[in-house]
Design an enzyme around this catalytic site. Structure first.
Site, PDB file in Angstrom:
ATOM      1  N   HIS A   1       1.631   4.434  -2.872  1.00 41.65           N
ATOM      2  CA  HIS A   1       1.693   5.893  -2.692  1.00 41.65           C
ATOM      3  C   HIS A   1       3.055   6.425  -3.154  1.00 41.65           C
ATOM      4  O   HIS A   1       3.152   7.440  -3.843  1.00 41.65           O
ATOM      5  CB  HIS A   1       1.538   6.249  -1.204  1.00 41.65           C
TER       6      HIS A   1
ATOM      7  N   GLU B   1      -4.838   7.679  -3.024  1.00 41.05           N
ATOM      8  CA  GLU B   1      -5.274   6.397  -2.473  1.00 41.05           C
ATOM      9  C   GLU B   1      -5.522   5.381  -3.590  1.00 41.05           C
ATOM     10  O   GLU B   1      -5.335   4.184  -3.391  1.00 41.05           O
ATOM     11  CB  GLU B   1      -6.552   6.611  -1.637  1.00 41.05           C
TER      12      GLU B   1
ATOM     13  N   HIS C   1       0.824  -1.205   0.000  1.00 43.56           N
ATOM     14  CA  HIS C   1       0.000   0.000   0.000  1.00 43.56           C
ATOM     15  C   HIS C   1       0.866   1.266   0.000  1.00 43.56           C
ATOM     16  O   HIS C   1       0.705   2.143  -0.863  1.00 43.56           O
ATOM     17  CB  HIS C   1      -0.908  -0.038   1.242  1.00 43.56           C
ATOM     18  N   GLU C   2       1.780   1.332   0.937  1.00 44.11           N
ATOM     19  CA  GLU C   2       2.613   2.540   1.036  1.00 44.11           C
ATOM     20  C   GLU C   2       3.530   2.668  -0.180  1.00 44.11           C
ATOM     21  O   GLU C   2       3.819   3.774  -0.637  1.00 44.11           O
ATOM     22  CB  GLU C   2       3.418   2.542   2.342  1.00 44.11           C
TER      23      GLU C   2
END
Lengths: 506, 506
Positions: free
Chosen positions: B274, B300, B270-271
């Site tokens: 980003h 997101e 997820h990170e």
């Protein structure tokens, strides 16, 4: 009417303090960004970080030199002599005066020239080619001589530069100090060099696993009193200590060589010495000009005291050597405590300053001090520097550098324009001995405690007499308050004579 | 005369850009200090750091709202429509307008109230005691409603808050989006909840040594395209991604649970999603308002795309599962690829948002969106919130929170005054599917590549169509340029129906 004036003064002082706190925050932010650059920043962050650091520095500088600061300084008038507020005003007036005397153009050119000189120095050192560096050094020197013209001086142009690192230090006094050291130390080194070469430091090379070095070093500096709740230790190419404007967060770094015990071990003691100083400044001085060490020399006295007077002493190792042996059984299992003590105190004239022993170290500084004086006075040209360097190395240490990389190009300082900085290393050595002597006089249990791995009495005396005062007093005043007399080479020379006289049977 | 005007315009624009670069540097410095606070800062640094961050924020804010910025914005006039300069002016006018509309008093009160509310929320959650938090939330809500009054809006007061996180988003459109999602998802969840409970996710709990988790996660995100030369991964209590004003240094953090594979693994994906976005913004946008993601929702979408559409797909695990099994033989040796795939995609209505599966997640957001609307509209009071929360949890998910700590007190957002933020999570889910669909349409080799552990085609399409543009376009415009149509729930609903229909035989 007197009341009104006093109110106006106090209000100006408070406004000034708020302004100084903002400046402190900007500089502290720069320090955090600098710490990160040297520890964790990925290479891709380099350009962006340079911009950020330049912006923070510019804003702090603009805020310091703005006419508003001048107005507040005037409106704040005089505060009670000896008070903390009076000290704040004295320091800010000094910094404001310096900053406003320097034309913005000169500040910018110095910044630019030293950036270029740093890059050129790296290349020159890698290639051991003086000519890559010489034109850049000439430019930096020229700008530094111009700086002297703007800052002004009473007795000697070099004083203007010295004062940047060691407030109120004077060339004449330093000449006398170095002369006393030279007269005593050069003959000792000659005598030692004439002895058969035993290569005492051999045990320091061997199998020294990084993890063991780290654990042992941390254990020692924890006992010294380094507070991990207000600090941390990370890895960096060059060991350093850094604060962020208050005693709550003072960090150190180190580097490890798995084949050589000395660099990490003594750098850890050294940086912890700096850090313990900053961690013990009066907490109310955070974000004010009173926070931090009073001068580079006094700061260095604290690192040298823990590194050398404690960390290279027999008493210290009588307690810690068994633990070190246990940590490194392969390297040290067959080495006696005495042999180890002799190894970490081996005197061996050599070309590299940062690897020098306690005795020869000061001659490395003397050499630089003399060369800087001649450069600033105009008696020596940059082109003559390598030859002058080598001649003096031969004269003081009996050593000729293998090449310029290991000679005149070894230090980063001149590229950064730091003329006047080197002497503070020797001032640190001198003051370390003077402060330690006074501490032991006041607290005679100190040597015994060190022999039991305890450091409370020493740390307590230093905190009370040095650390907590931050920058409140001028260096000489601080030393006099702490030791009862001005800076003096006698304790240092007694220390060196006793220690190395015994070690080498002089 | 036209030339003179144009020259003056360009000069104003350049001066404005220099000013914006300084603001960017101050904010970036704040980000570095914030990163450090969450990763390495010793506890003793807390107070000092709070002062430093407040100073940096204040200086950046003062520079933004100063009349000089207004003068430059006016003097910069209009730049060619569609140009980067026009985009810069549009963004700065928006931020300047917002900042100057907000009274300084309100900004300060919000900052103070949310600091207090954050502390109260921590205590309230620890004790699961709503009453500790309620008065603070009331104050923050009141100030947020006052904020709406100052910022203004056209259609709905909530729009003013939404716009802070998702420029140009409208309550009415979001209502329609959530209605489409609710209509499709609630019946699917009902159907799945009626199936016999297999507790599919059991294999994710077991012996998962931290080192293995870290190595595996790094290997995957390296393949995704996270550039370690311009980033790093550290440990922090809450995983996050942070940039410092340019693509050269974009860092992520994670935390590891040695008994549970999911949190670190998917947070890492997820990170990294980003971070890959920020790392691929046009480098010339560094230190300008064009750098960084265009909105929270679009940002997101990138994290969700890599976490869910890639990282929870069969194709991805058909390649990576053997390596994962090899890393954790004890936990996964006897677990088939299919069982693992089902475990990481288990749908299980439960009370905690951050642990929710892809399907139920959006209902957690819907619930918050509806409650926020009612709070802002004044139809719901803070005292009624816990009951309203629980009723809606029951209605949407058939779940009653065990207590308020696991219910209405679970999220940090409201304490910080972040009303209008939650919807961006679901916008992210919707856009992730829409962008992925468009990417596969343009580059049909993408799914095949993912099955071979290759991500170049997907990353290349995203960079070209999303990442490189930074904040140049409004979110809807960016999506339309990238996918040929405005934001649309259809691709997301097809994705969910296909994936979970197959998994659960719906």
């Amino acid at each position: 009417m007197g009341v009104v004036t006093e109110d106006a003064q106090n209000q100006a002082l408070q406004t000034l303090k708020d302004r100084l706190a903002t400046i402190s925050d900007l500089r502290a932010a720069g320090a955090v960004l600098g710490w990160d650059r040297q520890t964790y920043m990925p290479p891709g962050g380099l350009n962006l970080r340079a911009e950020q650091l330049a912006t923070l520095e510019r804003l702090a500088h603009e805020m310091l030199v703005s006419p508003e600061t001048g107005r507040l300084l005037e409106a704040a008038g005089e505060q009670p002599p000896g008070s903390e507020d009076a000290a704040v005003l004295r320091l800010v007036r000094r910094d404001y005066g310096r900053a406003t005397k320097m034309p913005a153009r000169l500040v910018a050119e110095l910044s630019r020239a030293s950036s270029l000189a740093h890059a050129a120095w790296e290349a020159a050192r890698a290639a051991s080619d003086w000519h890559l560096f010489a034109p850049h050094l000439e430019r930096v020197l020229e700008l530094r001589r111009e700086t002297v013209g703007h800052l002004g001086y009473e007795d000697h142009p070099y004083d203007a530069l010295l004062d940047l690192y060691e407030p109120r230090a004077k060339t004449a006094k330093l000449r006398a100090m170095f002369e006393e050291l030279r007269t005593a130390i050069v003959p000792m080194i000659r005598e030692i060099s004439a002895l058969p070469d035993e290569y005492r430091s051999r045990p320091l090379y061997g199998s020294y696993a990084e993890a063991g070095q780290e654990t042992f070093g941390r254990e020692v500096i924890t006992a010294f009193g380094y507070d991990w709740g207000r600090g941390r230790q990370d890895r960096a190419v060059h060991p350093f200590c850094i604060d962020f404007g208050g005693p709550g967060d003072v960090r150190i770094t180190t580097r490890f060589d798995p084949g050589w015990l000395s660099p990490a071990l003594f750098a850890t003691f050294h940086e912890a010495g700096h850090a313990i100083y900053d961690q013990n400044v009066d907490p109310s001085y955070a974000r004010t000009p009173l926070f931090g060490g009073v001068s580079m020399g006094v700061h260095e006295s604290q690192s040298r005291l823990w590194e050398n007077l404690v960390g290279r002493s027999r008493a210290f190792w009588s307690f810690y050597y068994p633990a070190l042996q246990k940590t490194f059984p392969e390297a040290l299992g067959a080495v006696s405590a005495e042999a180890f003590y002799r190894a970490i105190n081996e005197v061996r004239p050599a070309e590299i300053r940062v690897e020098a022993d306690e005795l020869t170290y000061n001659l490395h500084i003397l050499l630089r001090f003399e060369l800087e004086l001649e450069l600033i006075e105009g008696d020596l040209s940059v082109s003559e520097l390598p030859a002058a360097w080598n001649a003096r190395m031969e004269g003081y240490l009996g050593v000729t550098p293998e090449n310029d990389a290991k000679g005149v190009l070894q230090d980063v300082h001149w590229a950064a324009g730091l003329f006047g900085y080197f002497p503070t290393y020797t001032i640190g050595n001198v003051l370390a001995a003077q402060l330690y002597e006074a501490a032991v006089l006041a607290r005679p249990e100190i040597p015994g405690e060190i022999g039991r791995g305890e450091f409370g009495a020493l740390r307590g005396w230093l905190r009370e007499n040095v650390h907590r005062h931050g920058s409140r007093y001028d260096p000489d005043e601080l030393v006099e308050r702490a030791t009862g007399r001005p800076p003096d080479t006698a304790p240092y020379l007694s220390y060196l004579k006793a220690k190395f006289g015994e070690l080498y049977g002089l």
